[in-house]
Design a protein around this motif. Structure first.
Motif, PDB file in Angstrom:
ATOM      1  N   LEU A  24       0.839  -1.208   0.000  1.00  0.00           N
ATOM      2  CA  LEU A  24       0.000   0.000   0.000  1.00  0.00           C
ATOM      3  C   LEU A  24       0.870   1.252   0.000  1.00  0.00           C
ATOM      4  O   LEU A  24       0.563   2.231  -0.690  1.00  0.00           O
ATOM      5  CB  LEU A  24      -0.928   0.005   1.213  1.00  0.00           C
ATOM      6  N   GLY A  25       1.954   1.217   0.767  1.00  0.00           N
ATOM      7  CA  GLY A  25       2.868   2.359   0.799  1.00  0.00           C
ATOM      8  C   GLY A  25       3.522   2.609  -0.544  1.00  0.00           C
ATOM      9  O   GLY A  25       3.624   3.756  -0.997  1.00  0.00           O
ATOM     10  N   LEU A  26       3.971   1.541  -1.200  1.00  0.00           N
ATOM     11  CA  LEU A  26       4.598   1.684  -2.506  1.00  0.00           C
ATOM     12  C   LEU A  26       3.610   2.193  -3.547  1.00  0.00           C
ATOM     13  O   LEU A  26       3.928   3.093  -4.331  1.00  0.00           O
ATOM     14  CB  LEU A  26       5.182   0.347  -2.962  1.00  0.00           C
ATOM     15  N   SER A  27       2.409   1.651  -3.549  1.00  0.00           N
ATOM     16  CA  SER A  27       1.420   2.109  -4.533  1.00  0.00           C
ATOM     17  C   SER A  27       1.025   3.561  -4.268  1.00  0.00           C
ATOM     18  O   SER A  27       0.842   4.331  -5.205  1.00  0.00           O
ATOM     19  CB  SER A  27       0.196   1.200  -4.541  1.00  0.00           C
ATOM     20  N   GLY A  28       0.924   3.927  -3.000  1.00  0.00           N
ATOM     21  CA  GLY A  28       0.618   5.325  -2.665  1.00  0.00           C
ATOM     22  C   GLY A  28       1.741   6.267  -3.058  1.00  0.00           C
ATOM     23  O   GLY A  28       1.501   7.375  -3.558  1.00  0.00           O
ATOM     24  N   ILE A  83      -1.933  -5.738  -9.314  1.00  0.00           N
ATOM     25  CA  ILE A  83      -0.475  -5.649  -9.410  1.00  0.00           C
ATOM     26  C   ILE A  83       0.196  -6.202  -8.154  1.00  0.00           C
ATOM     27  O   ILE A  83       1.174  -6.938  -8.243  1.00  0.00           O
ATOM     28  CB  ILE A  83      -0.046  -4.191  -9.658  1.00  0.00           C
ATOM     29  N   TYR A  84      -0.322  -5.842  -7.004  1.00  0.00           N
ATOM     30  CA  TYR A  84       0.277  -6.268  -5.745  1.00  0.00           C
ATOM     31  C   TYR A  84      -0.539  -7.430  -5.180  1.00  0.00           C
ATOM     32  O   TYR A  84      -1.667  -7.248  -4.759  1.00  0.00           O
ATOM     33  CB  TYR A  84       0.298  -5.114  -4.743  1.00  0.00           C
ATOM     34  N   PRO A  85       0.016  -8.634  -5.149  1.00  0.00           N
ATOM     35  CA  PRO A  85      -0.771  -9.817  -4.774  1.00  0.00           C
ATOM     36  C   PRO A  85      -1.292  -9.794  -3.344  1.00  0.00           C
ATOM     37  O   PRO A  85      -2.338 -10.359  -3.072  1.00  0.00           O
ATOM     38  CB  PRO A  85       0.196 -10.980  -4.994  1.00  0.00           C
ATOM     39  N   GLN A  86      -0.605  -9.155  -2.449  1.00  0.00           N
ATOM     40  CA  GLN A  86      -1.058  -9.146  -1.059  1.00  0.00           C
ATOM     41  C   GLN A  86      -2.356  -8.348  -0.904  1.00  0.00           C
ATOM     42  O   GLN A  86      -3.127  -8.579   0.009  1.00  0.00           O
ATOM     43  CB  GLN A  86       0.031  -8.549  -0.152  1.00  0.00           C
TER      44      GLN A  86
END
Length: 97
Positions: A24-28, A83-86
């Protein structure tokens, strides 16, 4: 033996939370980069468009790369669960089981 399984389950849940928070931090952060890129592009947009229409290849390349960068940042935010599996699973369901 039972304590080892309990301990492993606890760490799995914690690791899932850490991964989810990181994703979430990376996508943000990438969304913020896209927003900053679009804000930086706005004042230069009239010059870039007029240079592109005049046939300047470097200006057209700059305009294309800026637009592509903004699109990538916004689309990764829009489809972050793909994109982010988690982020595909709801971790609150894992905790209750």
């Amino acid at each position: 033996m039972n304590t080892n399984i309990k301990w492993l389950a606890t760490w799995r849940v914690r690791w899932a939370r850490v991964k989810r928070g990181g994703e979430l931090g990376l996508s943000g952060m990438l969304l913020v980069v896209g927003i900053l890129l679009s804000v930086a592009l706005l004042p230069e947009l009239p010059g870039l468009v007029s240079g592109t229409l005049a046939g300047d290849g470097d200006t057209a390349r700059t305009l294309f790369f800026c637009a592509a960068g903004i699109a990538v940042c916004v689309l990764q935010w829009r489809w972050r669960a793909a994109i982010y599996p988690q982020l595909r699973r709801d971790t609150s369901q894992e905790e209750t089981q």
